[in-house]
Design an enzyme around this catalytic site. Structure first.
Site, PDB file in Angstrom:
ATOM      1  CG  ASN A 261      -0.098   0.110   2.515  1.00 47.18           C
ATOM      2  OD1 ASN A 261       0.482   0.818   2.988  1.00 47.18           O
ATOM      3  ND2 ASN A 261      -0.284  -1.179   3.242  1.00 47.18           N
ATOM      4  CG  ASP A 330      -6.868  -5.856   5.930  1.00 48.06           C
ATOM      5  OD1 ASP A 330      -6.215  -5.482   7.099  1.00 48.06           O
ATOM      6  OD2 ASP A 330      -7.720  -4.909   5.465  1.00 48.06           O
ATOM      7  CE  LYS A 340       8.986 -10.949 -14.118  1.00 44.68           C
ATOM      8  NZ  LYS A 340       9.822 -10.635 -15.322  1.00 44.68           N
ATOM      9  CG  PHE A 375      -3.018   4.211  13.577  1.00 43.16           C
ATOM     10  CD1 PHE A 375      -2.362   4.342  14.923  1.00 43.16           C
ATOM     11  CD2 PHE A 375      -2.705   5.134  12.824  1.00 43.16           C
ATOM     12  CE1 PHE A 375      -1.719   5.530  15.401  1.00 43.16           C
ATOM     13  CE2 PHE A 375      -2.014   6.571  13.317  1.00 43.16           C
ATOM     14  CZ  PHE A 375      -1.539   6.425  14.451  1.00 43.16           C
ATOM     15  CE  LYS A 389      -8.273  -1.750  13.075  1.00 44.49           C
ATOM     16  NZ  LYS A 389      -7.372  -1.217  12.194  1.00 44.49           N
TER      17      LYS A 389
END
Ligand SMILES: Cc1cc2nc3c(=O)[nH]c(=O)nc-3n(C[C@H](O)[C@H](O)[C@H](O)COP(=O)(O)O)c2cc1C
Length: 467
Positions: A261, A330, A340, A375, A389
């Protein structure tokens, strides 16, 4: 309110220690924050860094003995009067002794004496000098001076090659230290602020509008006590420890590709620096990230969520506070190819499986008195999602972070956030089942990552006090 360095006028005093070169970087960092900086130097300091370097960086003549760069007779009064705050980096054992005993025979100690605003001192020296009875006593005395704030000199590798206490804080740590002081120390308007010196009492109101010159000293002392944020722990007090997760994780698809991310790690760096500035021993478990931690932070580098999970559960027992700031994936590919994956021009489906929940597993191992802060980054229905959460995780608080405004969030310094606390009192009254935890959700606000970090530190200190 945390101090905003933008627009501040800072007088930087440099004395003759081996760490003087770090003041050049500090000057640049302060300028990057929007501060205007002028420099004064001792003669010994000029042997470590040429005054021309500081004159070039600050775009202003340096105040030297006998006004060597530009002779002006009243620089020892004009420079401190111009400044909102005086910062001595590095402070040698010698100038510390002069500050304490009122000797003012060089620009740095002269400015210390004639400065009526806040004075921040960053000592740096060899461990044997730092531990000498004279320096110990002088630092203790200096801490008791009004308007004077002495920074920590943590243990570490010293420039002389030895290891021990006496290291100069890194420039980024010094900036974080300043940014976590109270703004009212330098800019409070219309109220009595310390410390009138006869020489300066007749000066015009300074450009910041602050520092009225007529405060009785006892009122000034009380004011400073109230407004100084968390001071560093006195020697002998147990140092509190925080463990922070940071950066992003990378979940391997094959040896060259991964799922990840956009986390830059800037928030974690702000949090680490703010805990450091509040006297904590700071460790981080960090995934890949662009931002860099101050040198005093202990960093364990990892790549994947599983690595982070293992490292956090191993290290958390030593921590008083855990801050789960990392952007953990997640999901991960169920199978990471060992070679590869070739482009076959046909559809490729990746099967994903959930990663371990590091926040929940650390709460399961939480010991009494430990504080755990999670967080949540949400892009829609953020309050509902974050409240859910927090309840499910059993953490003490959750920092809800919503990068929905332009120029905020990933990679930027500003962020939209709020700290949601689990209301444990209500939960206990109702039998303390996790689902019974009540949460208060304050309004979201825009602030710097340092503001966000300070809120986390304040919450942690509050929880630890009540533990
Ligand atoms: C190579 C070298 C490095 C030094 N580093 C330090 C230091 O880190 N801290 C310190 O207090 N003194 C240090 N000193 C000693 C100071 O330079 C010396 O006490 C000097 O008189 C300080 O002058 P000032 O306080 O006016 O700048 C060092 C001396 C030398 C020769």
């Amino acid at each position: 309110m945390a101090m905003n360095l933008a627009g501040k006028k800072i007088l930087l005093g440099v004395s003759g220690g081996i760490a003087a070169y770090k003041s050049c970087e500090l000057l640049r960092l302060l300028q990057k924050k929007g501060a205007e900086v002028r420099v004064c130097m001792t003669e010994a300091a000029t042997q470590f860094v040429a005054p021309l370097t500081f004159a070039s960086l600050s775009k202003c003549p340096v105040y030297l003995k006998n006004g060597a760069v530009e002779a002006r007779p009243f620089q020892h009064i004009d420079f401190p009067r111009w400044a909102d705050l005086y910062l001595v980096v590095p402070a040698t054992a010698n100038v510390i002794g002069k500050f304490v005993y009122g000797i003012a025979d060089d620009p740095v100690s002269l400015c210390f004496m004639s400065c009526t605003g806040p004075r921040f001192i960053a000592p740096a020296m060899n461990v044997a000098m730092f531990n000498s009875p004279a320096v110990k006593r002088n630092l203790e005395t200096l801490r008791s001076f009004e308007n004077t704030f002495v920074m920590d000199s943590p243990a570490g590798e010293l420039a002389c090659g030895e290891v021990g206490k006496g290291r100069l804080l890194d420039p980024a740590e010094i900036v974080a230290y300043l940014e976590t002081r109270d703004e009212r120390l330098v800019t409070r308007e219309g109220e009595c602020l310390p410390l009138a010196s006869a020489a300066c009492a007749s000066s015009a109101t300074p450009s910041n509008g602050g520092h009225p010159r007529n405060a009785p000293e006892s009122q000034a002392a009380q004011y400073l006590q109230e407004t100084a944020l968390q001071d560093l722990p006195a020697s002998g007090e147990r140092v509190r420890r925080v463990l922070i997760t940071a950066g992003r994780t990378e979940e391997a698809i094959d040896p060259v590709r991964y799922i990840s991310n956009r986390s830059s790690g800037k928030t974690a760096v702000a949090i680490a620096a703010t805990f450091l500035a509040n006297g904590f021993d700071v460790s981080v478990v960090a995934g890949p990230m662009e931002a860099e931690f101050p040198g005093a932070v202990h960093v364990t580098k990892i790549k994947s969520a599983c690595d982070m999970h293992k490292a956090v559960l191993e290290q958390m027992k030593n921590a008083d506070v855990l801050v789960h700031c990392a952007a953990v994936a997640d999901y991960r590919p169920k199978v990471a190819a060992t070679e590869k994956i070739k482009d076959s021009r046909s559809q490729l489906i990746l099967e994903l499986e959930p990663n371990p929940n590091i926040l929940r597993d650390s709460v399961a191992q939480k010991r009494a008195g430990q504080v755990i802060i999670g967080f949540a980054l949400e892009t829609d229905h953020f309050k509902e999602h974050a409240a859910e959460k927090l309840k499910k995780s059993g953490a003490d608080a959750l920092l809800l972070n919503a990068p929905v405004a332009a120029n905020s969030g990933f990679g930027f310094d500003e962020v939209r956030y709020t700290l949601i606390r689990a209301n444990s009192r209500n939960a206990q009254e109702s039998g303390d089942s996790r689902n019974a935890v009540e949460v208060e959700i304050p309004e979201m606000k825009m602030g710097s990552k340092i503001d966000l970090a300070q809120e986390i530190v304040d919450f942690s200190l509050d929880q630890l006090k009540n533990a």
